[in-house]
Design a protein around this motif. Structure first.
Motif, mmCIF file in Angstrom:
data_model
loop_
_atom_site.group_PDB
_atom_site.id
_atom_site.type_symbol
_atom_site.label_atom_id
_atom_site.label_comp_id
_atom_site.label_asym_id
_atom_site.label_seq_id
_atom_site.Cartn_x
_atom_site.Cartn_y
_atom_site.Cartn_z
ATOM 1 N N UNK A 2 53.668 58.291 40.445
ATOM 2 C CA UNK A 2 52.484 57.549 40.786
ATOM 3 C C UNK A 2 51.346 58.779 40.596
ATOM 4 N N UNK A 3 50.468 58.515 39.686
ATOM 5 C CA UNK A 3 49.357 59.388 39.282
ATOM 6 C C UNK A 3 49.807 60.962 39.618
ATOM 7 N N UNK A 4 51.044 61.373 39.058
ATOM 8 C CA UNK A 4 51.220 62.642 39.207
ATOM 9 C C UNK A 4 51.154 63.409 40.432
ATOM 10 N N UNK A 5 51.341 62.691 41.632
ATOM 11 C CA UNK A 5 51.211 63.088 42.869
ATOM 12 C C UNK A 5 52.132 64.601 43.238
ATOM 13 N N UNK A 6 53.142 64.607 42.911
ATOM 14 C CA UNK A 6 54.047 65.779 42.818
ATOM 15 C C UNK A 6 53.197 67.001 42.409
ATOM 16 N N UNK A 7 52.713 66.543 40.988
ATOM 17 C CA UNK A 7 52.215 67.956 40.453
ATOM 18 C C UNK A 7 51.012 68.567 41.218
ATOM 19 N N UNK A 8 50.048 67.365 41.769
ATOM 20 C CA UNK A 8 48.985 67.643 42.577
ATOM 21 C C UNK A 8 49.319 68.287 43.789
ATOM 22 N N UNK A 9 50.430 67.871 44.524
ATOM 23 C CA UNK A 9 50.873 68.657 45.724
ATOM 24 C C UNK A 9 51.334 69.960 45.401
ATOM 25 N N UNK A 10 52.032 70.166 44.294
ATOM 26 C CA UNK A 10 52.459 71.558 44.013
ATOM 27 C C UNK A 10 51.225 72.602 43.726
ATOM 28 N N UNK A 11 50.261 72.157 43.019
ATOM 29 C CA UNK A 11 48.968 72.784 43.042
ATOM 30 C C UNK A 11 48.194 73.176 44.406
ATOM 31 N N UNK A 12 48.218 72.065 45.160
ATOM 32 C CA UNK A 12 47.760 72.100 46.649
ATOM 33 C C UNK A 12 48.553 73.315 47.349
ATOM 34 N N UNK A 13 49.777 73.020 47.415
ATOM 35 C CA UNK A 13 50.509 74.123 48.353
ATOM 36 C C UNK A 13 50.545 75.506 47.951
ATOM 37 N N UNK A 14 50.569 75.472 46.617
ATOM 38 C CA UNK A 14 50.159 77.048 45.878
ATOM 39 C C UNK A 14 48.891 77.680 46.324
ATOM 40 N N UNK A 15 47.952 76.742 46.255
ATOM 41 C CA UNK A 15 46.621 77.119 46.574
ATOM 42 C C UNK A 15 46.475 77.491 47.930
ATOM 43 N N UNK A 16 46.963 76.689 48.809
ATOM 44 C CA UNK A 16 46.970 77.012 50.276
ATOM 45 C C UNK A 16 47.547 78.067 50.603
ATOM 46 N N UNK A 17 48.820 78.433 49.985
ATOM 47 C CA UNK A 17 49.480 79.569 50.421
ATOM 48 C C UNK A 17 48.847 80.855 49.706
ATOM 49 N N UNK A 18 48.294 80.728 48.632
ATOM 50 C CA UNK A 18 47.608 82.008 48.274
ATOM 51 C C UNK A 18 46.409 82.277 49.056
#
Lengths: 118, 513
Positions: A2-18
């Protein structure tokens, strides 16, 4: 997916972590930040191996009607993720024990109370 | 020649096994434990010399883990199925550095690390660190590279924090954060490769590489990660902290560990991407990294009062020379000038890697000897040590002259190659390199004067014998390389440089054809 949700989550997680690692002053929060980045990377690996409606790649008692190997999810990214999780646990444990030692010496968790400068 | 095809696997497996036997032997006797560790390190040194000799004469060695015939890679539909160790000239060269430094550090630690405070565990971690370094440089598999990178950084952090001072723990924490973020970048880049090519083997990925947008992202991640781990300037902040707080023998090992990351950077740039990427741009980027590291490293070193911190900033500045030499080679890759002086620049940069590991290791060990006797790293509290610590001061002079590039020591040989080759590209590069060299000499004269010269201030004895023996190993290599640079360049450095340049040889060794 669905709308590439996992990939968006990946980007969000890495951005939040950094963000947490770079801008937070509390040492525990830095450790949490690293763990979040790691979860992001692990999620990325798992997502790569996903097949829609795929089953676990086990040949014994294979349900009928499953195409081999197209109907199975990829096993290699899962093996990589497992290894990465194990390494992550070791690193987290080591990091927390360092933080504990630093708290004993400095009586503070603030990264600005560091001693090594210049 | 007594050469066996299992040597690459033994080289990685032996220290891992020995690491966990060491605490058991420790229960029986402390002397037996020391003898066991030194014996293992000596065997490693012997095996790596055999392997390097074989690689330099017969070309690339392949070892496939768990295969019936380990020298042939089992291919299924052009996918190498098992984990492959691939040792070419460059990998053997890096292996030589790791084993030599580990042996010197091991001998040095017999007296340097006091009994009672978990010394058996110290040796365990030291051996794991060696296994991590060797695994990192030998492996032909990207995911395996990530695993060994993490093994190396976890073992290093444990050793940096060995003394458990507030400073040491802080240095270890910084190193752990930096190296873990770098490792996660590497893992993300590996995932990007796997998503596109379904491959993990370096040679196979290099063979299939399309240089898509995703590959560019992976390149940026890998270069950033390995530059962070090797201490190039925008990401150098961890190096002085962890180098200066670790026990001296471990600092020498850390220098070799940073260079294993440097190796990974070169492997990615030359073998994985090579002529596919815009090597002009990446070459210039690496040259700029190099110039910044050289200049900022040395200017930060000049005002330092802590002897090991000063040396750590010099380590950053010397890493700049390696980046400069190899960056010039990358910049010229494929042009007609490459064969004229591009290869000379690369030889200079690569020769500097082994030289730096030797003399910087020696300098850190002398600083450790001073710390052992005096209990301080502050230059202001030292003075007149030359009266009693005669051998230590001789070793220090040799190391200091070598790092400043004074003939007949080895630093001169590699720096001259870099000056000559860089002058052809742009005279400014050579001028900066020479200026940095002069400033290096200035700051080591300061250290020598304030630590060893002057009236006798402290009633100290010479360092213990095992520490002197550890330093002697490195001094021997420095003098040998300084006296016969021509032989070393043509027999060891040139094959290593050619191994990086000849991408197809590396690919064909795995993929066949």
């Amino acid at each position: 997916m669905i709308w590439n949700v996992p990939f968006i989550t990946v980007a969000l997680l890495i951005a939040i972590g950094l963000y947490a690692v770079m801008f937070k002053r509390n040492l525990i929060k830095i450790a949490i930040g690293i763990t979040i980045i790691e979860s992001g990377v692990n999620l990325f690996l798992i997502t790569l191996g996903y097949r829609k409606g795929g089953i676990a790649p086990i040949y014994t008692n294979l349900p009928s009607g499953v195409k081999v190997p197209e109907g199975m999810v990829l096993p290699v990214p899962q093996a990589l993720t497992l290894t990465s999780i194990v390494i992550g646990v070791a690193v987290l444990a080591l990091m927390l024990s360092f933080i504990m030692k630093m708290y004993q010496h400095n009586k503070s968790l603030d990264s600005h109370s560091r001693r090594l400068k210049g | 020649m007594i050469y066996n095809e299992a040597i690459p696997a033994i080289l990685i497996g032996l220290p891992l096994l020995a690491a966990f036997i060491t605490p058991i032997i420790n229960l029986a006797s402390k002397k037996a434990r020391n003898a066991f560790v030194i014996a293992i390190l000596a065997i490693e040194e012997l095996l790596i010399i055999l392997l390097a000799w074989h690689v330099f004469t017969n070309g690339i060695v392949i070892y496939t883990m768990g295969a019936k015939n380990p020298s042939i890679v089992p291919l299924q539909a052009a996918v190498p199925v098992r984990i492959v160790l691939e040792i070419d000239g460059m990998a053997a060269f890096m292996g030589l550095i790791s084993c030599t430094v580990a042996m010197a550090a091991g001998i040095y630690s017999i007296a340097f690390i006091k009994e009672g405070n978990g010394k058996a565990r110290y040796y365990t971690l030291l051996l794991i660190m060696l296994a991590g370094m060797l695994g990192m440089v030998f492996t032909g598999d990207l995911f395996n590279l990530f695993v060994f990178l993490e093994i190396l950084s976890i073992a290093s952090c444990g050793l940096i924090a060995y003394r458990q001072h507030a400073d040491a723990v802080e240095g270890a924490f910084k190193y752990l954060v930096v190296s873990n973020i770098a490792a996660l970048f590497v893992l993300f880049a590996i995932a990007l490769f796997y998503a596109q090519y379904d491959l993990l083997n370096i040679a196979a990925i290099a063979n299939a590489m399309q240089y898509t947008q995703l590959d560019k992202i992976a390149l940026a991640l890998l270069v950033a990660a390995f530059a962070m781990k090797c201490g190039a300037v925008p990401m150098h902040f961890w190096a002085p902290d962890s180098y200066s707080t670790a026990p001296a023998a471990i600092t020498a090992m850390l220098v070799a560990a940073s260079q294993a990351s440097l190796y990974a950077l070169f492997r990615v740039c030359f073998t994985l991407y090579g002529s596919l990427m815009n090597y002009h741009m990446i070459g210039i980027a690496i040259i700029i990294f190099g110039l910044l590291s050289m200049f900022i490293g040395v200017t930060m070193a000049l005002p330092q009062k802590d002897i090991k911190r000063l040396m750590a900033y010099h380590a950053i500045s010397q890493t700049g020379y390696m980046l400069l030499g190899v960056g010039v080679g990358l910049y010229l890759l494929g042009s007609s000038d490459f064969n004229v002086y591009g290869i000379k620049a690369m030889e200079g940069g690569i020769f500097h890697i082994i030289n730096h590991a030797m003399y910087k290791g020696l300098l850190f060990l002398t600083a450790g000897a001073i710390y052992y006797r005096l209990g301080t790293r502050n230059l202001n509290e030292m003075g007149g040590l030359g009266h009693t610590m005669k051998f230590t001061s001789i070793y220090f002079i040799i190391g200091a002259l070598a790092i400043a590039g004074i003939p007949p020591f080895n630093g001169f040989a590699s720096k001259l190659l870099i000056y000559e080759a860089c002058y052809k590209v742009s005279p400014i590069l050579s001028i900066v390199a020479m200026l940095v060299s002069v400033l290096t000499l200035a700051s080591f004269i300061k250290v020598f004067h304030s630590a060893f010269m002057g009236p006798k201030m402290h009633d100290v004895k010479e360092a213990p014998k095992s520490m002197l023996a550890g330093m002697a190993v490195l001094t021997f290599v420095i003098i040998f390389f300084g006296l016969f640079p021509g032989w070393v360049v043509s027999h060891i450095v040139h094959p290593a440089a050619m191994a990086l340049v000849e991408k197809m040889a590396y690919i064909n060794a795995v993929m066949g054809g």
